[in-house]
Design a protein around this motif. Sequence first.
Motif, PDB file in Angstrom:
ATOM      1  N   ILE A  20       0.816  -1.216   0.000  1.00  0.00           N
ATOM      2  CA  ILE A  20       0.000   0.000   0.000  1.00  0.00           C
ATOM      3  C   ILE A  20       0.851   1.268   0.000  1.00  0.00           C
ATOM      4  O   ILE A  20       0.328   2.339  -0.269  1.00  0.00           O
ATOM      5  CB  ILE A  20      -1.024   0.008   1.154  1.00  0.00           C
ATOM      6  N   GLU A  21       2.133   1.141   0.305  1.00  0.00           N
ATOM      7  CA  GLU A  21       3.054   2.277   0.202  1.00  0.00           C
ATOM      8  C   GLU A  21       4.425   1.757  -0.195  1.00  0.00           C
ATOM      9  O   GLU A  21       4.867   0.721   0.296  1.00  0.00           O
ATOM     10  CB  GLU A  21       3.171   3.035   1.536  1.00  0.00           C
TER      11      GLU A  21
ATOM     12  N   PHE B 277      -0.067  -4.432   3.469  1.00  0.00           N
ATOM     13  CA  PHE B 277      -1.326  -4.646   4.174  1.00  0.00           C
ATOM     14  C   PHE B 277      -1.695  -6.110   3.984  1.00  0.00           C
ATOM     15  O   PHE B 277      -1.701  -6.615   2.867  1.00  0.00           O
ATOM     16  CB  PHE B 277      -2.409  -3.756   3.550  1.00  0.00           C
ATOM     17  N   GLY B 278      -1.979  -6.802   5.084  1.00  0.00           N
ATOM     18  CA  GLY B 278      -2.348  -8.211   4.960  1.00  0.00           C
ATOM     19  C   GLY B 278      -3.080  -8.699   6.190  1.00  0.00           C
ATOM     20  O   GLY B 278      -3.509  -7.902   7.035  1.00  0.00           O
TER      21      GLY B 278
ATOM     22  N   ILE C  85      -6.132  -7.912  10.647  1.00  0.00           N
ATOM     23  CA  ILE C  85      -5.350  -7.063   9.735  1.00  0.00           C
ATOM     24  C   ILE C  85      -4.018  -6.703  10.392  1.00  0.00           C
ATOM     25  O   ILE C  85      -3.970  -6.325  11.560  1.00  0.00           O
ATOM     26  CB  ILE C  85      -6.127  -5.782   9.381  1.00  0.00           C
ATOM     27  N   ILE C  86      -2.940  -6.830   9.617  1.00  0.00           N
ATOM     28  CA  ILE C  86      -1.614  -6.395  10.081  1.00  0.00           C
ATOM     29  C   ILE C  86      -0.908  -5.659   8.955  1.00  0.00           C
ATOM     30  O   ILE C  86      -1.275  -5.768   7.779  1.00  0.00           O
ATOM     31  CB  ILE C  86      -0.710  -7.552  10.567  1.00  0.00           C
ATOM     32  N   TYR C  87       0.119  -4.922   9.351  1.00  0.00           N
ATOM     33  CA  TYR C  87       1.036  -4.284   8.416  1.00  0.00           C
ATOM     34  C   TYR C  87       2.411  -4.898   8.632  1.00  0.00           C
ATOM     35  O   TYR C  87       2.809  -5.171   9.766  1.00  0.00           O
ATOM     36  CB  TYR C  87       1.184  -2.792   8.710  1.00  0.00           C
ATOM     37  N   VAL C  88       3.126  -5.070   7.537  1.00  0.00           N
ATOM     38  CA  VAL C  88       4.520  -5.481   7.598  1.00  0.00           C
ATOM     39  C   VAL C  88       5.306  -4.495   6.751  1.00  0.00           C
ATOM     40  O   VAL C  88       4.927  -4.210   5.612  1.00  0.00           O
ATOM     41  CB  VAL C  88       4.720  -6.921   7.069  1.00  0.00           C
TER      42      VAL C  88
ATOM     43  N   LEU D 127      -8.024   1.412   6.391  1.00  0.00           N
ATOM     44  CA  LEU D 127      -6.708   0.979   6.872  1.00  0.00           C
ATOM     45  C   LEU D 127      -5.678   0.797   5.757  1.00  0.00           C
ATOM     46  O   LEU D 127      -4.646   0.197   5.943  1.00  0.00           O
ATOM     47  CB  LEU D 127      -6.814  -0.285   7.714  1.00  0.00           C
ATOM     48  N   LYS D 128      -5.964   1.375   4.596  1.00  0.00           N
ATOM     49  CA  LYS D 128      -5.027   1.333   3.474  1.00  0.00           C
ATOM     50  C   LYS D 128      -4.586   2.729   3.045  1.00  0.00           C
ATOM     51  O   LYS D 128      -3.619   2.865   2.324  1.00  0.00           O
ATOM     52  CB  LYS D 128      -5.660   0.618   2.268  1.00  0.00           C
TER      53      LYS D 128
END
Length: 77
Positions: free
Chosen positions: A20-21, A35-36, A43-46, A72-73
Amino acid sequence: MERDISRADVKKCVLEGEIIEDYPDDFPHPSCLIFGYTINDKIIYVVAGSDGKYIYIITAYFPNTIKFEKDLKTRRK
């Protein structure tokens, strides 16, 4: 609320998630925000970087709507 993020959660996010970024100018390697979902569908971010040969996991965390919109994106301005 679930607080622990496992290696399996991170792997699932990286393999199945959505970038997403992009951070092409990060040092020492370009990186991105992914985003996954965890294996339990949270939902988590890595944040991960790559040197073209290896992927480096920088951090993983649960997102919130303080910095991101409700989807959340999208980062708040």
